[in-house]
Design an enzyme around this catalytic site. Structure first.
Site, PDB file in Angstrom:
ATOM      1  N   CYS A 141      44.072 190.717  56.490  1.00 16.08           N
ATOM      2  CA  CYS A 141      43.643 189.672  55.562  1.00 16.08           C
ATOM      3  C   CYS A 141      42.144 189.405  55.699  1.00 16.08           C
ATOM      4  O   CYS A 141      41.663 189.108  56.801  1.00 16.08           O
ATOM      5  CB  CYS A 141      44.418 188.380  55.825  1.00 16.08           C
ATOM      6  SG  CYS A 141      43.848 186.986  54.828  1.00 16.08           S
ATOM      7  N   CYS A 183      41.128 185.680  57.111  1.00 20.22           N
ATOM      8  CA  CYS A 183      41.353 185.245  58.487  1.00 20.22           C
ATOM      9  C   CYS A 183      40.045 185.384  59.274  1.00 20.22           C
ATOM     10  O   CYS A 183      39.158 186.151  58.882  1.00 20.22           O
ATOM     11  CB  CYS A 183      42.447 186.089  59.133  1.00 20.22           C
ATOM     12  SG  CYS A 183      44.120 185.755  58.526  1.00 20.22           S
ATOM     13  N   HIS A 239      46.732 181.618  58.771  1.00 18.87           N
ATOM     14  CA  HIS A 239      47.161 182.472  57.661  1.00 18.87           C
ATOM     15  C   HIS A 239      48.500 182.053  57.090  1.00 18.87           C
ATOM     16  O   HIS A 239      48.745 182.205  55.876  1.00 18.87           O
ATOM     17  CB  HIS A 239      47.233 183.923  58.144  1.00 18.87           C
ATOM     18  CG  HIS A 239      47.658 184.896  57.082  1.00 18.87           C
ATOM     19  ND1 HIS A 239      46.760 185.462  56.197  1.00 18.87           N
ATOM     20  CD2 HIS A 239      48.890 185.375  56.743  1.00 18.87           C
ATOM     21  CE1 HIS A 239      47.418 186.269  55.366  1.00 18.87           C
ATOM     22  NE2 HIS A 239      48.702 186.235  55.676  1.00 18.87           N
ATOM     23  N   ASN A 267      45.074 178.483  43.239  1.00 17.93           N
ATOM     24  CA  ASN A 267      46.251 179.205  42.785  1.00 17.93           C
ATOM     25  C   ASN A 267      47.113 179.461  44.009  1.00 17.93           C
ATOM     26  O   ASN A 267      46.618 180.005  45.002  1.00 17.93           O
ATOM     27  CB  ASN A 267      45.880 180.550  42.160  1.00 17.93           C
ATOM     28  CG  ASN A 267      44.986 180.408  40.937  1.00 17.93           C
ATOM     29  OD1 ASN A 267      45.078 179.435  40.209  1.00 17.93           O
ATOM     30  ND2 ASN A 267      44.119 181.378  40.719  1.00 17.93           N
ATOM     31  N   HIS A 323      46.529 184.217  52.185  1.00 13.89           N
ATOM     32  CA  HIS A 323      45.901 183.177  53.011  1.00 13.89           C
ATOM     33  C   HIS A 323      45.663 181.913  52.177  1.00 13.89           C
ATOM     34  O   HIS A 323      45.261 182.018  51.016  1.00 13.89           O
ATOM     35  CB  HIS A 323      44.571 183.693  53.550  1.00 13.89           C
ATOM     36  CG  HIS A 323      44.030 182.899  54.692  1.00 13.89           C
ATOM     37  ND1 HIS A 323      44.119 183.312  56.000  1.00 13.89           N
ATOM     38  CD2 HIS A 323      43.395 181.706  54.726  1.00 13.89           C
ATOM     39  CE1 HIS A 323      43.547 182.408  56.785  1.00 13.89           C
ATOM     40  NE2 HIS A 323      43.099 181.423  56.027  1.00 13.89           N
ATOM     41  N   HIS A 357      43.950 179.397  50.291  1.00 14.81           N
ATOM     42  CA  HIS A 357      42.569 179.320  49.820  1.00 14.81           C
ATOM     43  C   HIS A 357      42.547 178.898  48.354  1.00 14.81           C
ATOM     44  O   HIS A 357      43.553 178.934  47.663  1.00 14.81           O
ATOM     45  CB  HIS A 357      41.860 180.661  49.972  1.00 14.81           C
ATOM     46  CG  HIS A 357      42.311 181.702  48.980  1.00 14.81           C
ATOM     47  ND1 HIS A 357      43.548 182.318  49.033  1.00 14.81           N
ATOM     48  CD2 HIS A 357      41.701 182.233  47.877  1.00 14.81           C
ATOM     49  CE1 HIS A 357      43.671 183.175  48.046  1.00 14.81           C
ATOM     50  NE2 HIS A 357      42.562 183.144  47.314  1.00 14.81           N
ATOM     51  N   GLN A 407      39.420 178.437  44.887  1.00 12.20           N
ATOM     52  CA  GLN A 407      38.184 178.996  44.360  1.00 12.20           C
ATOM     53  C   GLN A 407      37.371 177.920  43.651  1.00 12.20           C
ATOM     54  O   GLN A 407      37.889 176.849  43.322  1.00 12.20           O
ATOM     55  CB  GLN A 407      38.488 180.139  43.381  1.00 12.20           C
ATOM     56  CG  GLN A 407      39.245 181.290  43.999  1.00 12.20           C
ATOM     57  CD  GLN A 407      39.512 182.402  43.016  1.00 12.20           C
ATOM     58  OE1 GLN A 407      38.587 183.047  42.521  1.00 12.20           O
ATOM     59  NE2 GLN A 407      40.772 182.637  42.697  1.00 12.20           N
TER      60      GLN A 407
END
Length: 363
Positions: A70, A73, A116, A156, A167, A169, A171
């Protein structure tokens, strides 16, 4: 909050946001990366009047890597990622495969935690507040870029949504124009303002919802409700009770209370399908992935809104949270009416959705 900016090996900006002032962030990106080359172009549709970003370089972006590869991470040993340090609280960096770049705007990735296997709903209130502070700081910084007109922070979650990195996250998109959805809201606000003799449409909507049956939860400074004309099966709008145009204008009381309210909303979203015969509420283990969702902050554009009669102070900051899952094992697909004509058909009455989201409140 401690903020530490640095650069990745290819020149992209990365910023650590830490809970503790004692945090030291001096790790160097050791990857042999070439400078990032992007070819983002904005094209305007002459019939619809909206804009499309053409970004062919995104075809090569990372797609569903295994967990041990990933890129979000922390870097550990010889396993190098987008984050040079071996740990972090919150990190923001320029997207390596941006939809918008240069004169076309900017795209950033926000990593909510180094864990993660976690999700936003797993964060502590202190961690969630740090994410809010990072969103606010990035909104302030990006709004100063000459090419940027509007800043959009969003998450999302879930493969069903199209997420390619597991992971936790989100945007941030910094657009060089006022987005079509925001412009449409502003036109409605301007028309209502003229027709009503000065009343703000956002204020009117919030007052109507607070007096009705679609409230999901309410606190001193925030209100969450399923809107009267919800587009999605389960859709919640979260408003600060004092109207402000953007994250920068939130007062400290609202900022302090936000993590508690938002985390509760996300946890309810993760519980709503557990009581439909397939989840842990009937004695088994959950049979499907956590609820996929999109969480989207709507902020006023900076400068002139571009809509006659609508000032940016007329806009109301709010977050829209919705899932494409309509019941256990079934998704809401955007088919002919939605995709072809932008006319949504909702299978779940908003009043019932609000009732369900109240029923799954934590004990």
């Amino acid at each position: 909050m401690k903020k530490t900016p640095t650069q990745l090996a290819d020149g992209r900006e990365l910023i650590y946001y830490d809970l503790r002032d004692s945090a030291v962030r001096d790790a160097v990106d050791r990857r042999p990366l070439e400078p990032t080359v992007t070819r983002s172009e904005i094209r305007r549709d002459p019939l619809l009047g909206d804009s499309v970003a053409i970004a062919s370089h995104r075809q090569g972006r990372t797609y569903h890597p295994p967990a041990d590869e990933c890129p979000l991470c922390p870097s550990r040993g010889e396993r190098l990622s987008e984050i040079p340090d071996s740990s972090y609280d919150v990190v923001v960096f320029e997207n390596r495969f941006p939809s918008l770049a240069g004169d076309s705007g900017r795209c950033e990735v926000v990593c909510f935690t180094s864990d993660h296997d976690a999700s936003f709903a797993d964060l502590t209130e202190e961690q969630a507040r740090l994410v809010l502070d990072a969103w606010t700081d990035r909104t302030a910084e990006l709004s100063q870029l000459p090419a940027v007109k509007q800043v959009f922070c969003f998450e999302n979650r879930g493969a069903e949504i199209g997420v390619t990195l597991g992971h936790p996250h989100g945007q941030i998109y910094a657009y060089p124009f006022t987005t079509p959805r925001t412009a449409l809201m502003l036109r409605s606000v301007a028309a209502h303002k003229e027709e009503s003799g000065g009343e703000n449409l956002f204020d009117a909507v919030l007052a109507r919802e607070l007096a009705g049956e679609r409230v999901v939860l309410e606190s001193e400074h925030w209100a969450a409700f399923v809107p009267y004309a919800a587009h999605w099966p389960y859709e919640v709008h979260l408003y600060p009770k004092r109207r402000v145009p953007d994250l920068l204008a939130l007062d400290e009381d609202a900022r302090t209370e936000f993590p508690q309210v938002y985390l509760e909303l996300l946890r309810r979203f993760d519980r709503i399908f557990e009581r439909e015969g397939e989840g842990s509420a009937v004695g088994g283990t959950p049979s499907e992935s956590p609820t996929p969702y999109i969480a989207a902050w709507h902020q006023a554009p900076f400068g002139d809104t571009g809509v006659p009669g609508a000032e940016r102070e007329d806009f109301a900051l709010h977050l829209e949270l919705f899932t494409i899952r309509r019941t256990s094992g079934k998704l809401k697909f955007l088919a002919g009416s939605e995709s072809g004509m932008n006319v949504f058909i909702n299978d779940v009455p908003p009043e019932r959705a609000a009732e369900r989201l109240r029923e799954v409140a934590s004990s």
